[in-house]
Design an enzyme around this catalytic site. Structure first.
Site, PDB file in Angstrom:
ATOM      1  N   LYS A  11       3.335   3.543   7.437  1.00  0.00           N
ATOM      2  CA  LYS A  11       4.407   4.312   8.076  1.00  0.00           C
ATOM      3  C   LYS A  11       3.829   5.219   9.168  1.00  0.00           C
ATOM      4  CE  LYS A  11       7.411   3.931   4.098  1.00  0.00           C
ATOM      5  NZ  LYS A  11       7.909   4.446   2.821  1.00  0.00           N
ATOM      6  N   GLN A  39       7.848   9.581  -0.823  1.00  0.00           N
ATOM      7  CA  GLN A  39       7.451   8.232  -1.230  1.00  0.00           C
ATOM      8  C   GLN A  39       7.692   8.058  -2.729  1.00  0.00           C
ATOM      9  OE1 GLN A  39       6.320   5.812   0.996  1.00  0.00           O
ATOM     10  NE2 GLN A  39       6.523   4.459  -0.767  1.00  0.00           N
ATOM     11  N   ASP A  68      15.504   8.256   4.698  1.00  0.00           N
ATOM     12  CA  ASP A  68      15.529   7.124   3.768  1.00  0.00           C
ATOM     13  C   ASP A  68      16.967   6.810   3.338  1.00  0.00           C
ATOM     14  OD1 ASP A  68      13.179   5.791   3.294  1.00  0.00           O
ATOM     15  OD2 ASP A  68      12.478   7.149   1.718  1.00  0.00           O
TER      16      ASP A  68
END
Ligand code: NDP
Length: 288
Positions: A53, A97, A120
């Site tokens: 990322k 994460q 997200d």
């Protein structure tokens, strides 16, 4: 006839090139998009995803920073970090994460992210917004699938879409995005009786189970669009999807490979969401 293979890597590159121009425009206006990634513990797969990322961010000109916590960090420490990032004007997107260690409450952590920075799309507010058709951020993996369908001019309205898997990060948001575009949607799970009866009727079949090659050729309607979200590591170290690619490609109309299908699109859509968040901040658009 063999299916058209949707090249996710190539598509991801072209989408990134498009959005890179938006980054350049933002920078000219004085806003460099910024993403903060929080990682807790030393899960090897998570560390690799985070590295990918960060690399992808730098390739399109997004600033990124990683906040790493030890496995035994407390939830309060992580919440403090998120609170500070929520206030930081240089950070437009925050992602935690997953998975978090067992002593964390996922929802408590995710809902502490400011909704306008929830790139997200996992915040409960964003999930509700998706369900009611007012999406703020589309969850990255299903968003990537929707872009794949759109860029390949695959019709969705009126089609029967079957999604196998009901996770919060793939199956459920995928189903709502397809529903929103006018598909008739069936969601199948491990509890579904006679799975093949549903999959054989699918015009669009999205598979997200984490079960290597579980969708076989006899489960697919000739000409169907087959999107394989699964990423599975085989004992020999190779990656494979949830679809028996070699056999199904002889039946399907379109199919995504693994690797090189949905995977590259997921990170790309994270970049897009971060850029979108920065554009909204630059324009002073209030969310929520
Ligand atoms: P989860 O384990 O959270 O969910 C799997 C889902 O599949 C569950 O709903 C489960 O049903 C269902 N399922 C499992 N076995 C069967 C079966 N035999 N028949 C029908 N349904 C079944 O996984 P995720 O959604 O997080 O991920 C799915 C896959 O996608 C994984 O391989 C993951 O690595 C990959 N992935 C790939 C991404 C990418 O960027 N390409 C991003 C995210 C995930 P039930 O609910 O009843 O248990």
């Amino acid at each position: 006839m063999s299916a058209h293979i949707i090249d996710g890597k190539k598509l991801a590159e072209s989408v990134r090139a498009e959005w890179k121009m938006r980054v350049e425009k933002l920078i000219q206006l004085g806003t460099k998009p910024g993403l903060a990634v929080i990682i807790v513990g030393d899960n090897a797969a998570s560390s690799l995803y985070v590295r990918n990322k960060v690399k992808a961010c730098s390739e399109v000109g997004i600033y990124s920073e990683v906040h790493s916590f030890q496995q035994n960090a407390t939830q309060a420490e992580v919440l403090d970090c998120i609170r500070a990032l929520n206030q930081n004007p240089h950070i437009h997107g925050i992602l935690v994460q997953l998975p978090l260690p067992a002593h964390f409450e996922n929802n408590r952590v995710i809902t502490s992210i400011a909704i306008e920075k929830d790139v997200d799309g996992f915040h409960l507010y964003n999930v509700g917004a998706l369900v009611t058709g007012n999406t703020i951020f589309f969850a990255c993996t299903p968003f990537g699938v929707m872009v794949m369908l759109e860029k390949n001019q695959i019709p969705i309205e009126g089609q029967h879409a079957v999604v196998i898997g009901r996770s919060n990060i793939v199956g459920k948001p995928m189903a709502f995005m397809l529903l929103d575009k006018g598909a008739t949607v069936t969601i199948c799970t491990s509890k579904t009786r006679n799975l093949a009866q549903f999959t054989r009727d699918a015009d669009i079949l999205v598979v997200a189970t984490g079960k290597p090659r579980m969708v076989t050729a006899d489960m697919v309607k000739p000409g169907a669009v087959v999107i394989d979200v699964g990423i599975n590591r085989l004992p020999d170290g190779k990656l494979c999807g949830d679809v028996d690619f070699d056999a199904v490609k002889e039946i399907a109309g379109f199919i995504t490979p693994v690797p090189g299908g949905v995977g590259p699109m997921t990170i790309t859509m994270l970049l897009c969401n971060t850029i979108l968040a920065a554009e909204r901040a630059q324009a002073g658009i209030q969310i929520g």
